[in-house]
Design a protein around this motif. Structure first.
Motif, short mmCIF file in Angstrom:
data_model
loop_
_atom_site.label_atom_id
_atom_site.label_comp_id
_atom_site.label_asym_id
_atom_site.label_seq_id
_atom_site.Cartn_x
_atom_site.Cartn_y
_atom_site.Cartn_z
N ILE B 23 0.74 -1.18 -0.02
CA ILE B 23 0.01 -0.09 -0.11
C ILE B 23 0.94 1.17 0.17
N GLY B 160 -8.83 -3.07 9.43
CA GLY B 160 -8.92 -1.63 8.38
C GLY B 160 -10.08 -0.86 8.79
N GLU B 329 -5.20 -6.96 2.81
CA GLU B 329 -5.11 -5.48 2.49
C GLU B 329 -5.70 -4.56 3.63
N ALA B 330 -7.09 -5.03 4.12
CA ALA B 330 -7.54 -4.24 5.12
C ALA B 330 -6.69 -4.25 6.54
N PHE B 333 -3.95 -1.94 5.80
CA PHE B 333 -4.15 -0.51 5.72
C PHE B 333 -4.44 0.14 7.06
#
Lengths: 349, 349
Positions: B23, B160, B329-330, B333
């Motif tokens: 990210i 996230g 990803e979450a 993040f």
């Protein structure tokens, strides 16, 4: 922690201004212990109720009592009387202006002038007034950035339910590309009541009786209130530069009891959906229109006057917030949340 | 705006560390233009994959490529190799430590030692590791306050999806007195699948096949994962001082297909509900247990692995957030959001 005292001037002392003041009083001790936040309200100026300024701070209990009894600020003992809003912004020793005067969605005035005056004398400004933000947010943010002050307006979208701060602070960097939701409580209440068997006119009448809808309900049922809010979200969160009346806007006036029932039979529910989407080419498309939402969608289960927004993001998929979208206490609180965040930023060592 | 470069050291380079790094790379330009945030990752230390330190910053594209190819950091060309986590925290020129090593919910180690080391050398620390926070958040926060650094851990509750930052920043001052929600995705997935007709064992097997549940599913289905999270929320948001195993905890292992179906017939849905409530006497009561939730409640309509929390507040009634509670990803993040907020605080002029 170094404690600074934030000196606040209120422009407008109606429902929201008084609601905010009551919260300040009730939370005085916890604001100090939990947030290191100390304040004085040094001035209040209201077109109808008069004004008062005391550089050492006003007695808020007394002030609320007097306004409740007399409907006026003028009979508050002591302090300087008679300063109008601009003089109050410019010439008091306030650090932070709370702009909660009336909303004019056509001109944005007098709020735009109030916000500009605050910025020009290097004071932060918090508001709940959709007018200046729906009409001129990008211009005002540029002025504020230039002067190094904060303008904040959480309350303009869902009152005290986090919407702008959720997107800009707690979802910063998440790659929000789409926002859709229910951001008008009156129409959601009407649609919810129609599901119980009431016709549109009957449900509207009930919303008016309960104080959810105005005598002239056009701003709500025509979708224009939601339009102002989605334009704010598009411009602030998605970086658009939409004018308030650019996006297509359709209200709920054509929705019949038959529409409501036949949608339910198919597993859908009619909702007035405001949406804004950032396209790959950088353009932003927004609209307000009634839509049939599948019952499995979080927005379909938001009933009554409650509001909700779903943020579609690159890194956290969909994040949905649900909460009240109006109310004296909730909107008063929305001012506090912006004031506390400004305090957090400016007092950090 | 004065641009400072934040120098980051990562302790741990597994799924979350790599997710965060990707990210950072993808958003490099927008982090700079939208948030005034510039960074260098100067060091990475991972027990299994080795370590590297370059005071001028690492080439993250190259690093990710090499780790993908060889499974190791050691073959990264250049930089100082072989520093362990504590040496990396103490002796690199990093300003901010990202602690994403493994989680041990019994001892909290080695994460607790990592966080303490970071605080002691005046570095901010962001983590997603429930261990140190569920076991020692109040102690760690006191140490951090004493040193004037930030420790942040949004990712410990709903990855996230904003949970702690929602409560502590965007609902600051709202008077939160109760928190309840669905904060374990695996069990919510199993209960959702049982509604489709699967028995408990079958639904669990499916959750395992999809990677939602571990081979040993006790932490999820026994409620202990949700327990760790609600203890964090109780201690951080409600000011409690609960130990991780204090509150009563019951999982979903006794829920049968019959229970699921008969609840639905009555207009309810079984959910594994974690809750914490602040009483008038200042005590906080927390628990994890399956509960029948009316279908009209926002939590009842949260299906599959999705998580949700409802905050009951004095000034904004109930505010509910819904979003993913896990994912590479979450969770990556979630680190960014804390890093950006620290940047926002420390760079404000």
């Amino acid at each position: 922690m170094i404690i600074m005292v934030t000196r606040i001037a209120l422009i407008g002392f109606g429902v929201v201004g008084q609601g905010f003041t009551k919260i300040l009083l009730e939370q005085k001790e916890s604001l100090k212990t939990q947030h290191g936040f100390e304040y004085e309200v040094v001035a209040i100026s209201d077109t109808m109720k008069g004004s008062v300024y005391d550089e050492n701070g006003l007695d808020l209990n007394k002030l609320l009592e007097i306004v409740e009894e007399t409907g006026e600020i003028n009979s508050y003992p002591g302090g300087i009387k008679g300063w109008d809003s601009l003089k109050t912004i410019n010439e008091t020793n306030s650090d932070l202006i709370v702009e909660v005067a009336w909303t004019d969605l056509t001109t944005g005035e007098p709020a735009i002038s109030h916000v500009k005056a605050a910025i020009n004398c290097n004071k932060h400004c918090v508001m709940t007034n959709k007018g200046p933000i729906a009409l001129a947010v990008n211009e005002l943010e540029a002025l504020a950035k230039d002067k190094g002050v904060q303008i904040r307006y959480e309350g303009t979208v869902m009152s005290g339910t986090p919407a702008l701060n959720l997107a800009m602070l707690t979802l910063a960097g998440s790659g929000i590309y789409k926002i859709q939701g229910i951001i008008n409580g009156t129409t959601n209440y009407i649609l919810s009541e129609m599901e119980k068997g009431l016709g549109y006119d009957e449900a509207l009448k009930q919303a008016q009786d309960l104080g959810y809808a105005e005598a002239d309900p056009t701003a709500d049922v025509g979708g224009y209130d939601a339009l102002g809010k989605i334009v704010i979200l598009a411009n602030v969160v998605l970086g658009a530069n939409l004018k308030k009346d650019d996006p297509p806007c359709e209200g709920i006036t054509k929705i019949t009891l038959d529409d409501v029932n036949s949608a339910l039979e198919e597993g859908f529910r009619w909702k007035l959906i405001a949406s804004a989407e950032l396209h790959d080419d950088g353009s932003v498309e927004a609209s307000v229109a009634p839509k049939k939402v599948p019952l499995s969608h979080p927005l379909a289960n938001v009933m009554g006057p409650t509001n909700s927004l779903t943020f579609s993001t690159k890194y956290v998929d969909d994040v949905t917030i649900i909460g009240p979208g109006a109310g004296k206490e909730a909107t008063g609180f929305s001012v506090l949340i912006d004031v506390l965040d400004i305090h957090r930023l400016t007092s950090y060592k």
